[in-house]
Design an enzyme around this catalytic site. Structure first.
Site, PDB file in Angstrom:
ATOM      1  N   ASN A  23      88.034  52.177  49.175  1.00  0.00           N
ATOM      2  CA  ASN A  23      89.549  52.028  49.184  1.00  0.00           C
ATOM      3  C   ASN A  23      89.443  51.540  47.570  1.00  0.00           C
ATOM      4  OD1 ASN A  23      89.157  51.802  52.233  1.00  0.00           O
ATOM      5  ND2 ASN A  23      89.879  50.176  52.035  1.00  0.00           N
ATOM      6  N   CYS A 115      97.197  56.216  65.304  1.00  0.00           N
ATOM      7  CA  CYS A 115      95.961  55.971  64.759  1.00  0.00           C
ATOM      8  C   CYS A 115      96.074  54.344  65.972  1.00  0.00           C
ATOM      9  CB  CYS A 115      95.509  55.811  63.518  1.00  0.00           C
ATOM     10  SG  CYS A 115      96.353  53.914  62.668  1.00  0.00           S
ATOM     11  N   ARG A 120     101.372  52.830  61.865  1.00  0.00           N
ATOM     12  CA  ARG A 120     100.902  53.227  60.675  1.00  0.00           C
ATOM     13  C   ARG A 120     101.301  54.130  59.904  1.00  0.00           C
ATOM     14  NH1 ARG A 120      94.080  52.140  59.334  1.00  0.00           N
ATOM     15  NH2 ARG A 120      95.548  51.985  57.467  1.00  0.00           N
ATOM     16  N   ASP A 303      90.554  44.063  57.384  1.00  0.00           N
ATOM     17  CA  ASP A 303      89.736  44.338  57.369  1.00  0.00           C
ATOM     18  C   ASP A 303      88.680  43.767  57.808  1.00  0.00           C
ATOM     19  OD1 ASP A 303      91.196  46.626  56.869  1.00  0.00           O
ATOM     20  OD2 ASP A 303      90.747  47.443  55.086  1.00  0.00           O
ATOM     21  N   ARG A 395      81.974  56.177  58.195  1.00  0.00           N
ATOM     22  CA  ARG A 395      83.387  56.069  57.626  1.00  0.00           C
ATOM     23  C   ARG A 395      83.697  54.868  56.482  1.00  0.00           C
ATOM     24  NH1 ARG A 395      88.562  55.449  59.796  1.00  0.00           N
ATOM     25  NH2 ARG A 395      89.273  54.867  58.436  1.00  0.00           N
TER      26      ARG A 395
END
Ligand code: UD1
Length: 420
Positions: A23, A115, A120, A303, A395
Site C-alpha cells: 500500500n 467490491c 467503497r 486490514d 494480491r
C-alpha cells in the site's frame, strides 16, 4: 486456479523477513507519472497488485523494468485512463487519478463499483478535486475529470480516506497555490508517499498528522526511494506465531507503525520484544479474549481485523470485534465457522466465543485479508485445511508459503481442479 493445503499444529519457529509495503508501493509507483526521467524504487514486493499497477502504468505510457529495483520512466503518454479491466481487479488503480490530473490536466477512470468488502465509493476524491477547480463528468461507467487550471483549496474530508488523501496530495503538488487537507489520513503509507514526493521537489508539510499542507510547484524531478516495510504482513506474522504456540523473530519489522497491534496482542497473551527493526514474538501459555475496534491509523487496522478474529476464536473467554471502516468486512466469519469457530455477527459487531481448537476444513478465500485469516486458522487447526481462491492472497502477501514453510509450517500450493 490454485489452492493451499495446510496441515495444522506446527509451531512457527525461526526467523522471517517482512517485505515492502504494497500500500506504500502502489501510490509511489503512480506518482512516477508526475515527472519525466528514471524513477528507481527499492523493496517493491512481488505481488499481483503490483503487477496490475505495472500494467496500468504501461497502458498509460510508462516503460518499466523490474530486476531487483523497479525502474519506471514515463516520458510519453499513450492514454489518460484507467480502464475497467484493471480497475475491476484492483481498486487501487484509482491512485493514477491524482497524478494524471496533475500532469495531463485530465483523466478518465473506470468507476470501481462494489467490491467484496463493501461499496467503497470515490465520492470524496472527486469532491476534493472539484474544490480544486476540476470538472467531473460521470458517463458510461467512467468518471471523466478535466482540470485545465488546477488550483489549491482548503479541503476537509468528511471521512478519513487513505487513497483519497494520497490522490489529493498528488494533485495538489503540481496545482497552483496552497492546498490544506484537514481530517487527512495519517497512515504511514501516506507519509511514505509524501516523503518520496518531497524528494521529487514537492513542498509538503504535516504528512503523518491530520492536517497536510501542500504548496504547488511548477514541476518535479525523478527520484529514488526505498519502500517502507509492510505493517499488515508484519502484524499477520505476529498473529501466526501467537496462534501456533510459536517463537518467531520477525525482521524488517516496522516497530513504530505497529504500536496499537503490539499492545492488543500483548493483552491477548503474546510476549513481544522489539528492537529497532525486529520483533521477537513468543506465544504465552494461552490466548486471552480481548475486545478490539478498528479505526484509522494509529488505531487498530481494519486490514488486521480478520486475522485478529481468528486468534480470538481460540482464546479463553468471549470478546467483541467491532469493524468501523468497512460495512461488509466479516466475510471470513462463515469460513471460520466451517472450522468450528463460535462467532455471531450483528451488524458491525462480531461476538467471538473462544473454543479450544479449530478443525481443518475446506474453505474459500473471499478477499485479501480474509485469506490471511484463513491461513492463520489452518496453521493452528487440528487436521488438514484446503484454502481455495488464493489469488486474493497473492494480491498482498509475497512468497507466503515459502516464508511460512521456512519457519516450520506444513503448507503447499497445488493446482485446484475443483475450483468454482
Ligand atoms: C486503503 C487501503 C486498504 C485499507 C483502507 C482502510 C490502499 C491501496 N488500500 O483503502 O488496504 O483497508 O485504506 O485503512 O492503501 N470512503 C468514502 N468515500 C470515498 C473514499 C472512501 O465513503 O471517496 C469510505 C470507504 O467506503 C470506507 C472509508 O471511507 O468506509 C475508508 O476508506 P479508504 O481509506 O478510502 O480506503 P482505501 O483508500 O480504498
Amino acid at each position: 486456479m490454485e489452492k493451499l493445503i495446510i496441515k495444522g499444529g506446527k509451531p512457527l519457529e525461526g526467523e522471517v523477513e517482512v517485505s515492502g509495503a504494497k500500500n506504500a508501493a502502489l501510490p509511489i509507483m503512480a506518482s512516477s507519472l508526475m515527472a519525466d526521467g528514471l524513477h528507481v524504487l527499492e523493496g517493491v514486493p512481488n505481488l499481483r497488485d503490483i503487477k496490475t499497477m505495472i500494467s496500468l502504468l504501461e497502458h498509460i505510457g510508462s516503460k518499466i523494468s523490474w530486476a531487483g529495483d523497479l525502474k519506471i520512466t514515463t516520458d510519453n503518454y499513450n492514454a489518460d485512463e484507467a480502464p475497467y479491466d484493471l480497475v475491476k481487479t484492483m481498486r487501487a488503480s484509482i491512485l493514477v487519478l491524482g497524478p494524471l490530473v496533475a500532469r495531463l490536466k485530465k483523466a478518465k477512470i473506470s468507476l470501481p463499483g462494489g467490491c467484496a468488502i463493501g461499496a467503497r465509493p470515490i465520492d470524496l476524491h472527486l469532491k476534493a478535486l472539484e474544490a480544486m477547480g476540476a470538472k467531473i463528468e460521470l458517463r458510461e461507467g467512467y468518471v471523466k475529470v478535466s482540470a485545465p487550471k488546477l488550483h489549491g483549496a482548503n479541503i476537509t474530508f468528511d471521512k478519513i480516506t487513505v487513497t483519497g488523501t494520497e490522490n489529493i496530495i498528488m494533485a495538489a503538488v503540481l496545482a497552483e497555490g496552497k492546498t490544506i487537507i484537514s481530517n487527512a489520513a495519517r497512515e504511514p503509507e501516506v507519509t511514505d508517499l509524501a516523503c518520496h514526493l518531497v524528494n521529487m521537489g514537492a513542498k509538503i508539510s504535516g504528512a503523518g498528522t491530520d492536517k497536510i499542507t501542500i504548496e504547488g510547484v511548477a514541476n518535479l524531478r525523478p527520484a529514488k526511494h526505498k519502500i517502507i516495510p509492510d505493517r499488515i504482513e508484519a502484524g499477520t506474522l505476529m498473529m501466526a506465531a501467537g496462534i501456533t504456540g510459536g517463537n518467531l523473530k520477525i525482521k524488517n519489522f516496522p516497530v513504530e507503525m505497529l504500536q496499537t497491534a503490539i499492545l492488543k496482542l500483548s493483552e491477548a497473551g503474546l510476549h513481544i520484544e522489539t528492537g529497532d527493526t525486529y520483533a521477537h514474538v513468543k506465544a504465552g501459555p494461552g490466548l486471552k479474549a480481548t475486545n478490539v475496534t478498528t479505526a484509522p491509523y494509529p488505531g487498530f487496522a481494519t486490514d488486521l481485523q480478520a486475522q485478529f478474529m481468528t486468534l480470538m476464536s481460540v482464546a479463553e473467554g468471549t470478546c467483541i470485534v467491532t469493524e468501523t471502516i468497512f460495512e461488509n468486512r466479516f466475510m471470513h466469519v462463515p469460513e471460520l465457522q466451517r472450522m468450528g469457530a463460535d462467532i455471531r455477527v450483528d451488524g458491525g459487531f462480531a461476538v467471538v466465543k473462544g473454543i479450544k481448537r479449530l478443525r481443518g476444513a475446506p474453505v474459500m478465500a473471499t478477499d485479501l485479508r480474509a485469506s490471511a485469516s484463513l491461513v492463520i486458522a489452518a496453521l493452528s487447526a487440528k487436521g488438514t485445511s484446503e484454502i481455495r481462491r488464493i489469488y486474493h492472497l497473492d494480491r498482498g502477501y509475497e512468497a507466503i508459503e515459502q516464508k511460512l514453510s521456512s519457519v516450520g509450517a506444513d503448507i503447499v500450493r497445488a493446482p485446484d481442479g475443483d475450483a468454482r
